[in-house]
Design an enzyme around this catalytic site. Sequence first.
Site, PDB file in Angstrom:
ATOM      1  CG  ASP A   1     -33.404  33.463  11.157  1.00 19.23           C
ATOM      2  OD1 ASP A   1     -33.332  32.746  10.882  1.00 19.23           O
ATOM      3  OD2 ASP A   1     -33.499  34.192  12.426  1.00 19.23           O
TER       4      ASP A   1
ATOM      5  CE1 TYR B   1     -25.792  33.963  14.391  1.00 20.12           C
ATOM      6  CE2 TYR B   1     -25.098  31.917  15.843  1.00 20.12           C
ATOM      7  CZ  TYR B   1     -25.874  32.620  14.537  1.00 20.12           C
ATOM      8  OH  TYR B   1     -26.045  31.672  13.611  1.00 20.12           O
TER       9      TYR B   1
END
Lengths: 239, 239
Positions: free
Chosen positions: B48, B106
Amino acid sequence: MTIAYDGGGYKGWQRLTNEPGTIQGTIERMLSEIEGSPVKISGSGRTDAGVHAKGQVAHVFLKTNEDPELLRQELNRMLPEDIRICRVESVSQSFHSRYSAVSKVYEYRIDQRSRADVFTRKYCYHRPVHLDLDRMRQAADHLTGTHDFGSFTDNKEADSVRTIFSIDIKKENEKLVLAFCGDGFLYHMVRILAGTLLEVGEGIRTPESVLEAFHHRDRSLTGFLAPAHGLCLREVNYK
Amino acid sequence: MTIAYDGGGYKGWQRLTNEPGTIQGTIERMLSEIEGSPVKISGSGRTDAGVHAKGQVAHVFLKTNEDPELLRQELNRMLPEDIRICRVESVSQSFHSRYSAVSKVYEYRIDQRSRADVFTRKYCYHRPVHLDLDRMRQAADHLTGTHDFGSFTDNKEADSVRTIFSIDIKKENEKLVLAFCGDGFLYHMVRILAGTLLEVGEGIRTPESVLEAFHHRDRSLTGFLAPAHGLCLREVNYK
């Protein structure tokens, strides 16, 4: 007050007449708002434009008798996010952030990898070269002690004798960190020391060349001025 | 190619038609210049706007048979300093950055101190609250495994079953780091997992509440969307 700042967006510590964008000026503006009248703060020393700090110290006289911790929180709410007050303490009238200091520690960070680390690029000088740390440590030994550092400044000063207590050279998270502890530093002195040590490490000059620099006051005998963004004032020590 | 980037200045990984400011688009522009004709690269997944990466992976077909290391250096000379190519390797035609991946890791970073660290403020979410790590680890245990994560995304997807291999919660340099390792993540999934774990740690929801979320596909059953700048794609693993 103990203060941390990312100096990247500032013209240095020292307030400039009629010019915004200094760290001292920014803190003074907030403190003046709290006090309701102009307040001046006094730092342990100036840091150049672009230089960072983890532990700058400043003192201030305030009329209000606010709790130090509440004052700290209030200031942090008002300040931009690249300046933070880490600690506020009441001190005696005789305390002076500059004259009471017994030592200061500056760190100079070098990123030697061929590609600069994207996350630390604003806090490390990117110099992708091989450095001979043994040679740098030899030069650091010569630099340690009480000497006339007149060749290691960009300002002519009457008294350029200073004492360096230690120069520590170590690897930390894949960066090279040069930590300078001394009783005080001249204008640009830490950045010139860093530039000189880098030139020794790269083989451009010998470790002994710094000894010759002590016998003259000649800027051309010392190394390049290492960029500001690699430098950070780590701490100021008091008795 | 293994790629690191500071996502702070970008609209995310994915190229947007007629719009600059994406990471994919920036790398493609440089590669097209080198190739002399338009080149498209294929990433392991989108990140994002504002999300960082230490080890994004992308593949590309090139006509030129340039040495991978020379290509890497050439790209790094052309790219802005917030994008860096860490590694370039030749792979077989059957390799696909996304479909050949077996797992991704992540990291989500949280700065819990009352004042945000000025040097990491762009890479950590500042949330000055007390967190009960035991409760968070209980919730992490429930989340680990193969589940329908339909409540943990902001996009309706036909297949929302994913496997989380591990969620590691640890303190690192005074920051809290949540490391999520899984076979793939839905749109916003890691940031919703981070927000949910934070709410568990703050006592707003119970560790068991995540089990209920698995039985519905209802976004209102999960936590807030943690901000993009705390998130970093650490690595993509292949067989």
